[in-house]
Design an enzyme around this catalytic site. Sequence first.
Site, mmCIF file in Angstrom:
data_model
loop_
_atom_site.group_PDB
_atom_site.id
_atom_site.type_symbol
_atom_site.label_atom_id
_atom_site.label_comp_id
_atom_site.label_asym_id
_atom_site.label_seq_id
_atom_site.Cartn_x
_atom_site.Cartn_y
_atom_site.Cartn_z
ATOM 1 N N GLU A 27 -31.886 46.253 24.142
ATOM 2 C CA GLU A 27 -30.787 45.499 23.510
ATOM 3 C C GLU A 27 -30.655 44.064 24.023
ATOM 4 O OE1 GLU A 27 -27.130 47.707 23.663
ATOM 5 O OE2 GLU A 27 -27.918 49.340 22.444
ATOM 6 N N GLU B 287 -31.207 55.561 20.850
ATOM 7 C CA GLU B 287 -29.857 55.917 21.305
ATOM 8 C C GLU B 287 -28.996 56.192 20.083
ATOM 9 O OE1 GLU B 287 -27.778 53.124 23.878
ATOM 10 O OE2 GLU B 287 -29.590 52.796 25.060
#
Length: 456
Positions: free
Chosen positions: A166, A362
């Site tokens: 991220e 995720e």
Amino acid sequence: MSYQLPPDFLWGVATSAYQIEGAAEEGGRKPSVWDVFSSTPKRTINGDTGTVANDHYHRYESDVKWMVELGVKHYRFSIAWSRIIPDGRGKVNETGVDFYRRLCDCLLENGITPHATLFHWDSPQALEKRYGSWRSREMAKDFADYCTAIVGRLGDRVTNWMTLNEIACFTHLGYDVAGVPQMAPGSRVWRKKDVWQTSHHALLAHGLGCQAIRAASPRPCSVALVDNPGVTVPLTESPADIIAAQTAFRTNWVNGGIIFPALTGQYDEVFLQSLGREAPVIRSGDMETIHQPLDAFGLNIYTGSHVRASQKVPGYEYVAYPKSYPRMHMPWLWLVPESIYWAIRHVAEVLNRPELPLLITENGCAAQDEVTQQGEILDSDRILYLRQYLQSAHRAVAEGYPLQGYFLWSLMDNFEWAWGYDRRFGILYNDFSTQQRTPKASFYWYAECIRQNRVA
Ligand code: FCB
């Protein structure tokens, strides 16, 4: 509909080093930026830090037993740079490497494949001191050297590598123009351009990291990037709303400036124009470095935004969440299960990478878990969330998109960054005073999905 998944679908769980390991001062580890950030007053809820976290460093064997009980065959974890090269650059700390050797051996003995993320936000504080971490281009080079060190040493056990987790979060939420960074370590910068420069450096780190991994790995390996795109979901599936969502995808959150360069070799043009003078400095050769061949692309998906067609320029508009729109236990965690399907489809169609193997690296949610008098945690709300998101993943598979697996966030409640221990994302409940793990109802539900190889 039985929601059956293909026989080779990967079922997994995910965690990250700083969020679970603890043992902050053991085995030669030196502080990361998160140690410093979390121990600074008022940065995290209740002043929580990851100094002990889930004490996974000492309890990894029993945590792997829980994975066996769950039935997962894939585990995504991250490696702490500050255990491997405590000063950020230079000497390798073999004691730190040994921890991951032991962890991987334990996983492999139990038939669980390790998927290692090389950077999940916890960079060595020494580099913050030396040159301001991601503000410097040097960070990319140091990251690549760290990749060489760890992949050369762990590559006999690990063949699935993920570079950075991220980019948008650890750059754009850490380096703030307005004042104090709210969500992550970083420093105050003066212009938006400087923030874009940090993410550009992270993209370079990804590119150099990919090259380093392939060069250092003793065995053929898979290399991936993990991103959290802003997912634009068409309000209805009318052709006009779908086009609107596709157009909006380029500029939503930071897609055009992160996922586009990584997967296409170019910042999205319209997006770059919109940045104007705030665009980062891109040196010649940077885009080639950033645009590395990937074996997989990891998507972290939690929520999405609704978009519909509009008569006005730019042809789309965002639809605000109405007052009673359902949300899980985070201010941003709106229930938008279709976001999994649309994230996958946008990669194939908007980024024009229909062949790229995808993983949901995720997905999960925080819920207000309560322990009953019998000691149970009956988190039917988490099951509701997970079931719908997995059905959306199933839709993508059924329509032929190359989704290969799913990692649930998270194996256990852990240190949720600035939210400390106040928000629980686990399917194992953790009592942080005793470190006792207790399976929640969602644990048993997920075990059943894995056993039946379908969304149960
Ligand atoms: C993601 C992070 C992960 C976790 C979840 C809830 O953004 O990658 O570490 O905190 O959110």
